[in-house]
Design an enzyme around this catalytic site. Structure first.
Site, PDB file in Angstrom:
ATOM      1  N   ARG A  99       2.864   0.410  -5.420  1.00  0.00           N
ATOM      2  CA  ARG A  99       2.822  -0.259  -4.119  1.00  0.00           C
ATOM      3  C   ARG A  99       1.546  -1.094  -3.938  1.00  0.00           C
ATOM      4  O   ARG A  99       1.370  -1.736  -2.915  1.00  0.00           O
ATOM      5  CB  ARG A  99       2.923   0.777  -2.998  1.00  0.00           C
ATOM      6  CG  ARG A  99       4.129   1.686  -3.115  1.00  0.00           C
ATOM      7  CD  ARG A  99       4.156   2.688  -1.992  1.00  0.00           C
ATOM      8  NE  ARG A  99       4.442   2.047  -0.742  1.00  0.00           N
ATOM      9  CZ  ARG A  99       5.660   1.807  -0.273  1.00  0.00           C
ATOM     10  NH1 ARG A  99       6.711   2.187  -0.958  1.00  0.00           N
ATOM     11  NH2 ARG A  99       5.828   1.206   0.869  1.00  0.00           N
ATOM     12  N   GLU A 148      14.582 -17.260 -13.514  1.00  0.00           N
ATOM     13  CA  GLU A 148      14.072 -15.908 -13.756  1.00  0.00           C
ATOM     14  C   GLU A 148      13.069 -15.911 -14.923  1.00  0.00           C
ATOM     15  O   GLU A 148      12.041 -15.245 -14.860  1.00  0.00           O
ATOM     16  CB  GLU A 148      15.255 -14.954 -14.012  1.00  0.00           C
ATOM     17  CG  GLU A 148      14.906 -13.535 -14.384  1.00  0.00           C
ATOM     18  CD  GLU A 148      14.096 -12.770 -13.341  1.00  0.00           C
ATOM     19  OE1 GLU A 148      13.905 -13.271 -12.217  1.00  0.00           O
ATOM     20  OE2 GLU A 148      13.614 -11.678 -13.681  1.00  0.00           O
ATOM     21  N   GLU A 203       4.433 -14.694 -13.429  1.00  0.00           N
ATOM     22  CA  GLU A 203       4.029 -13.413 -12.855  1.00  0.00           C
ATOM     23  C   GLU A 203       3.055 -12.644 -13.742  1.00  0.00           C
ATOM     24  O   GLU A 203       2.093 -12.075 -13.241  1.00  0.00           O
ATOM     25  CB  GLU A 203       5.319 -12.606 -12.660  1.00  0.00           C
ATOM     26  CG  GLU A 203       5.209 -11.394 -11.815  1.00  0.00           C
ATOM     27  CD  GLU A 203       6.567 -10.736 -11.616  1.00  0.00           C
ATOM     28  OE1 GLU A 203       7.528 -11.056 -12.360  1.00  0.00           O
ATOM     29  OE2 GLU A 203       6.663  -9.882 -10.729  1.00  0.00           O
ATOM     30  N   ASN A 209      -0.341   1.966   5.903  1.00  0.00           N
ATOM     31  CA  ASN A 209       0.455   1.001   5.139  1.00  0.00           C
ATOM     32  C   ASN A 209       1.190   0.136   6.156  1.00  0.00           C
ATOM     33  O   ASN A 209       1.931   0.659   6.978  1.00  0.00           O
ATOM     34  CB  ASN A 209       1.459   1.750   4.245  1.00  0.00           C
ATOM     35  CG  ASN A 209       2.537   0.827   3.684  1.00  0.00           C
ATOM     36  OD1 ASN A 209       2.266  -0.344   3.409  1.00  0.00           O
ATOM     37  ND2 ASN A 209       3.733   1.347   3.527  1.00  0.00           N
ATOM     38  N   GLY A 210       0.953  -1.179   6.102  1.00  0.00           N
ATOM     39  CA  GLY A 210       1.618  -2.071   7.052  1.00  0.00           C
ATOM     40  C   GLY A 210       0.655  -3.144   7.520  1.00  0.00           C
ATOM     41  O   GLY A 210      -0.427  -3.325   6.940  1.00  0.00           O
ATOM     42  N   LYS A 270       9.050 -14.789 -14.657  1.00  0.00           N
ATOM     43  CA  LYS A 270       8.410 -13.764 -15.499  1.00  0.00           C
ATOM     44  C   LYS A 270       7.105 -14.294 -16.089  1.00  0.00           C
ATOM     45  O   LYS A 270       6.097 -13.609 -16.099  1.00  0.00           O
ATOM     46  CB  LYS A 270       9.324 -13.325 -16.661  1.00  0.00           C
ATOM     47  CG  LYS A 270      10.556 -12.543 -16.295  1.00  0.00           C
ATOM     48  CD  LYS A 270      10.312 -11.107 -15.867  1.00  0.00           C
ATOM     49  CE  LYS A 270      10.173 -10.982 -14.388  1.00  0.00           C
ATOM     50  NZ  LYS A 270      11.318 -10.709 -13.588  1.00  0.00           N
ATOM     51  N   LYS A 300       4.565  -3.723  -6.795  1.00  0.00           N
ATOM     52  CA  LYS A 300       5.977  -3.531  -7.126  1.00  0.00           C
ATOM     53  C   LYS A 300       6.878  -3.623  -5.894  1.00  0.00           C
ATOM     54  O   LYS A 300       7.944  -4.213  -5.958  1.00  0.00           O
ATOM     55  CB  LYS A 300       6.125  -2.163  -7.808  1.00  0.00           C
ATOM     56  CG  LYS A 300       7.521  -1.857  -8.298  1.00  0.00           C
ATOM     57  CD  LYS A 300       7.848  -2.640  -9.540  1.00  0.00           C
ATOM     58  CE  LYS A 300       9.256  -2.408 -10.014  1.00  0.00           C
ATOM     59  NZ  LYS A 300       9.713  -3.558 -10.833  1.00  0.00           N
ATOM     60  N   TRP A 349      -2.918  -2.634  -1.420  1.00  0.00           N
ATOM     61  CA  TRP A 349      -2.635  -4.022  -1.799  1.00  0.00           C
ATOM     62  C   TRP A 349      -3.170  -4.842  -0.642  1.00  0.00           C
ATOM     63  O   TRP A 349      -2.672  -4.755   0.473  1.00  0.00           O
ATOM     64  CB  TRP A 349      -1.126  -4.219  -1.977  1.00  0.00           C
ATOM     65  CG  TRP A 349      -0.767  -5.602  -2.418  1.00  0.00           C
ATOM     66  CD1 TRP A 349      -0.789  -6.079  -3.704  1.00  0.00           C
ATOM     67  CD2 TRP A 349      -0.340  -6.692  -1.603  1.00  0.00           C
ATOM     68  NE1 TRP A 349      -0.404  -7.389  -3.719  1.00  0.00           N
ATOM     69  CE2 TRP A 349      -0.123  -7.811  -2.449  1.00  0.00           C
ATOM     70  CE3 TRP A 349      -0.121  -6.855  -0.231  1.00  0.00           C
ATOM     71  CZ2 TRP A 349       0.306  -9.039  -1.979  1.00  0.00           C
ATOM     72  CZ3 TRP A 349       0.299  -8.091   0.238  1.00  0.00           C
ATOM     73  CH2 TRP A 349       0.519  -9.161  -0.633  1.00  0.00           C
ATOM     74  N   CYS A 405       0.823  -1.198   0.000  1.00  0.00           N
ATOM     75  CA  CYS A 405       0.000   0.000   0.000  1.00  0.00           C
ATOM     76  C   CYS A 405       0.865   1.260   0.000  1.00  0.00           C
ATOM     77  O   CYS A 405       2.026   1.223   0.406  1.00  0.00           O
ATOM     78  CB  CYS A 405      -0.916   0.122   1.213  1.00  0.00           C
ATOM     79  SG  CYS A 405      -1.874  -1.344   1.544  1.00  0.00           S
ATOM     80  N   HIS A 456      15.558 -36.665 -11.620  1.00  0.00           N
ATOM     81  CA  HIS A 456      15.299 -37.009 -10.220  1.00  0.00           C
ATOM     82  C   HIS A 456      13.838 -36.780  -9.843  1.00  0.00           C
ATOM     83  O   HIS A 456      13.514 -36.640  -8.666  1.00  0.00           O
ATOM     84  CB  HIS A 456      16.238 -36.222  -9.306  1.00  0.00           C
ATOM     85  CG  HIS A 456      17.679 -36.568  -9.535  1.00  0.00           C
ATOM     86  ND1 HIS A 456      18.220 -37.768  -9.162  1.00  0.00           N
ATOM     87  CD2 HIS A 456      18.665 -35.892 -10.173  1.00  0.00           C
ATOM     88  CE1 HIS A 456      19.490 -37.810  -9.528  1.00  0.00           C
ATOM     89  NE2 HIS A 456      19.789 -36.682 -10.157  1.00  0.00           N
TER      90      HIS A 456
HETATM   91  C1  AGP Z   1      10.118  -9.336 -10.020  1.00  0.00           C
HETATM   92  O1  AGP Z   1       9.605  -9.470 -11.301  1.00  0.00           O
HETATM   93  C2  AGP Z   1       9.141  -9.399  -8.955  1.00  0.00           C
HETATM   94  N1  AGP Z   1       8.119  -8.452  -9.105  1.00  0.00           N
HETATM   95  C3  AGP Z   1       9.635  -9.613  -7.536  1.00  0.00           C
HETATM   96  O2  AGP Z   1      10.098 -10.913  -7.460  1.00  0.00           O
HETATM   97  C4  AGP Z   1      10.709  -8.665  -6.953  1.00  0.00           C
HETATM   98  O3  AGP Z   1      11.913  -8.859  -7.609  1.00  0.00           O
HETATM   99  C5  AGP Z   1      10.837  -8.928  -5.449  1.00  0.00           C
HETATM  100  O4  AGP Z   1       9.629  -8.634  -4.829  1.00  0.00           O
HETATM  101  C6  AGP Z   1      11.965  -8.167  -4.804  1.00  0.00           C
HETATM  102  O5  AGP Z   1      11.781  -6.797  -4.905  1.00  0.00           O
HETATM  103  P1  AGP Z   1      12.967  -5.779  -4.566  1.00  0.00           P
HETATM  104  O6  AGP Z   1      14.026  -6.004  -5.604  1.00  0.00           O
HETATM  105  O7  AGP Z   1      12.359  -4.430  -4.657  1.00  0.00           O
HETATM  106  O8  AGP Z   1      13.461  -6.130  -3.199  1.00  0.00           O
END
Ligand code: AGP
Length: 578
Positions: free
Chosen positions: A27, A454, A461, A99-100, A458, A573, A73, A2, A477
């Site tokens: 956020r 990675e 996500e 926020n929290g 992506k 984010k 959020w 948030c 395995h």
């Molecule tokens: C990346 O695509 C993600 N949105 C997520 O994994 C992100 O990298 C993670 O939350 C860490 O964020 P930061 O780099 O701001 O600590």
């Protein structure tokens, strides 16, 4: 997570708060709302979804001297207007944005004699404040002592032309000019309006008035704070020529890497490498994509510095029963520098008397403020939730860091790499073929295994595809049991020394009917069903080269399914809650 934003003054407080919320939308964007204080009456406007939905509900000419706002959020309670902030106390006296997470909200709820309209911890918090007696600041101080958890809050009382703010473990800054005062989760909100701001520390409080702000400690004692010059920040407004930020950010990678190279090798990073060289080992800690950068960072340091390295996921590290070593350098990697788990780990390491280094992309972020050493990345503002340019800049930064720490001189090859590296257009016709597969695995070894992790993150996500990244040698395995002719295996192969090993793993997949998309810069002795030829660079640069088509694949896949790649569901984010 948030974001909160609050403003008091005689200008366009409503518009400034809405604009601020837009800047904080990274956020969270499940719902948003504002509370307005005028003529000793509090009124609220709330909306589900992005800020643009809230904006539609607010008259463009609406004026009000005191406004608090929130973009959410969801943590406690579903996404709905009832659960959207601001929340009002049952007696109608107070409104608050938060926020929290208040961890003991269930217990507090049983102690309060109120009927709640939402499922949020915030409504409990504001009612706890209302249940106290005395001045508003005093009530907030008392309530803050009783809550367990994290908060950045902005509070208004219906009879006072003031905004009360407080912070513990969630970021909050305050700015003041002659005509107005603002508070926000992130100082980018102040850009263009203020020259200076104040970054609140944990358990600090402030009372904001029109053109005036006073700071207090947790006992209500007035304190002085040093301002931070906002002009230092690179806050250019993001404009969008492409339809999506993710597309723009993928394209920006070569320029960002060039900038980073220049910063590290022409301006020289402000780091005491002689002190750092004394460390006997390194332990990298991060979350998500930044964790993947750490996996590569550890490989670079091991390769070039010959120092033992370990890597942890922050949410695991903070609860591990482990020993700490003062001879170890703990490296925390975070784009935002606000990730709750990463910050908690850095705090833990500091408490043990060990040294903390951070690799962050946002100047003056919380992580930076608590670090002994700072090695910044220069990706520029990243807005899309899925990290692209911040990742490649982290990987490049960690490679440069390893080289600078080792004393190995590779400046010329780094320079040639950033000169020649480019983002090639994605073969969109490949997408049609790939979209047919509902089961997708990414495989690789060593640095290519990290790219597999990675690449699959992506795709999960932003295209919501259930896929995994796996070490190629691990297939047999267990996971091999899942391979059939409906399966696509995306194999990354960029290391000559491991080429034959990869080939064996790929042939095991093909023998079970699996189809293969090969990403490689090498000549292989088999024919994959699909192939993306990667430009050929020295091995250590290949993780940067090979991730780009996978970022593009996820982007176009997401679009093909009709999703917004910039704002994937359920995510935000900056993950500022545990
Ligand atoms: C990346 O695509 C993600 N949105 C997520 O994994 C992100 O990298 C993670 O939350 C860490 O964020 P930061 O780099 O701001 O600590």
């Amino acid at each position: 997570m948030c974001g909160i934003c609050a403003s008091i003054g005689k200008e366009n407080e409503v518009q400034d708060v809405v604009l601020g919320l837009k800047k904080l939308e990274y956020r969270g964007y499940d719902s948003s709302g504002i509370a307005l204080l005028g003529d000793e009456k509090i009124s609220c406007v709330k909306s589900v979804g992005q800020i643009k939905n809230l904006e539609k509900k607010i008259d463009k000419n609406l004026c009000c001297p005191v406004v608090i706002g929130h973009t959410r959020w969801a943590t406690h309670g579903v996404v709905s207007e009832e659960n959207a902030h601001p929340h009002i106390s049952q007696d109608g006296q107070f409104a608050m944005v938060h926020n929290g997470i208040i961890e003991n909200f269930e217990k507090l709820k049983t102690q309060l004699d109120v009927c709640l309209y939402s499922q949020t911890d915030t409504e409990v918090f504001v009612n706890l404040i209302a249940s106290k007696t005395g001045e508003t600041l005093f009530r907030l101080l008392q309530a803050a002592k009783e809550v367990v958890g994290s908060f950045a809050v902005a509070l208004i009382h219906k009879n006072e032309n003031k905004i009360f703010v407080a912070k513990r473990q969630s970021p909050l800054a305050v700015a003041v000019s002659k005509t107005k005062s603002m508070a926000a989760s992130d100082i980018s909100v102040f850009a263009g309006k203020f020259d200076f701001c104040y970054i609140l520390d944990d358990n600090q409080f402030a009372v904001m008035e029109d053109g005036k702000v006073d700071f207090f400690d947790e006992n209500g004692k007035k304190i002085q704070k040093n301002p931070v010059f906002i002009g230092d920040f690179d806050f250019f407004e993001e404009t969008l020529q492409e339809k999506y930020f993710m597309q723009k950010e993928i394209k920006e990678q070569p320029v960002a890497l060039r900038k980073e190279f220049f910063k590290y090798f022409s301006e020289c990073p402000n780091l005491d490498f002689e002190a750092l060289k004394k460390c006997k080992s390194l332990h990298f800690v991060a979350c998500g994509t930044a964790y993947h950068s750490c996996l590569l960072g550890a490989q670079f340091v091991q390769q070039f510095c010959k120092k033992p390295c370990s890597v942890s996921i922050a949410s695991e590290f903070r609860y591990a029963r482990q020993t700490f070593s003062k001879k170890c350098l703990y490296v925390f990697v975070s784009q935002s520098g606000e990730t709750a788990d990463t910050i908690a780990c850095a705090k833990l390491v500091k408490e043990k008397g060990c040294k903390v280094m951070c690799v962050t992309n946002v100047p003056y972020c919380t992580l930076e403020q608590m670090s002994d050493f700072v090695f910044p990345t220069f990706a520029g503002k990243e807005i899309a939730v899925a990290s692209t340019k911040a990742y490649t800049c982290q990987v490049f930064a960690l490679l440069c860091f390893a080289l600078l720490l080792s004393g190995v001189d590779k400046k010329e090859s780094l320079k040639n790499f950033v000169k020649e590296f480019e983002v090639l257009p994605f073969q969109e016709k490949l997408l049609k073929e790939i979209c047919k597969f509902k089961k997708v695995f990414f495989i690789g070894r060593q640095q290519d295994y990290v790219t597999a992790l990675e690449g699959s993150l992506k795709l999960k996500e932003i295209a919501y595809l259930n896929c995994i990244g796996i070490a190629a040698g691990e297939l047999k395995h267990g996971t091999l049991a899942l391979i059939d002719n409906q399966t696509l295996v995306i194999a990354i192969s960029t290391q000559e020394r491991l080429k034959e090993k990869m080939e064996s793993n790929i042939l095991e997949v093909k023998a079970r009917g699996g189809k293969v998309l090969l990403l490689s810069n090498l000549q292989h002795n088999f024919t994959p069903e699909f192939r993306i030829d990667l430009p050929d660079f020295e091995e250590c640069f290949m993780p940067i080269v090979s991730i780009v088509p996978l970022q593009q694949l996820a982007f176009f896949y997401s679009l093909a399914l009709g999703f917004n790649p910039d704002k994937p569901r359920n995510l935000a984010k900056a993950v500022t809650v545990e």
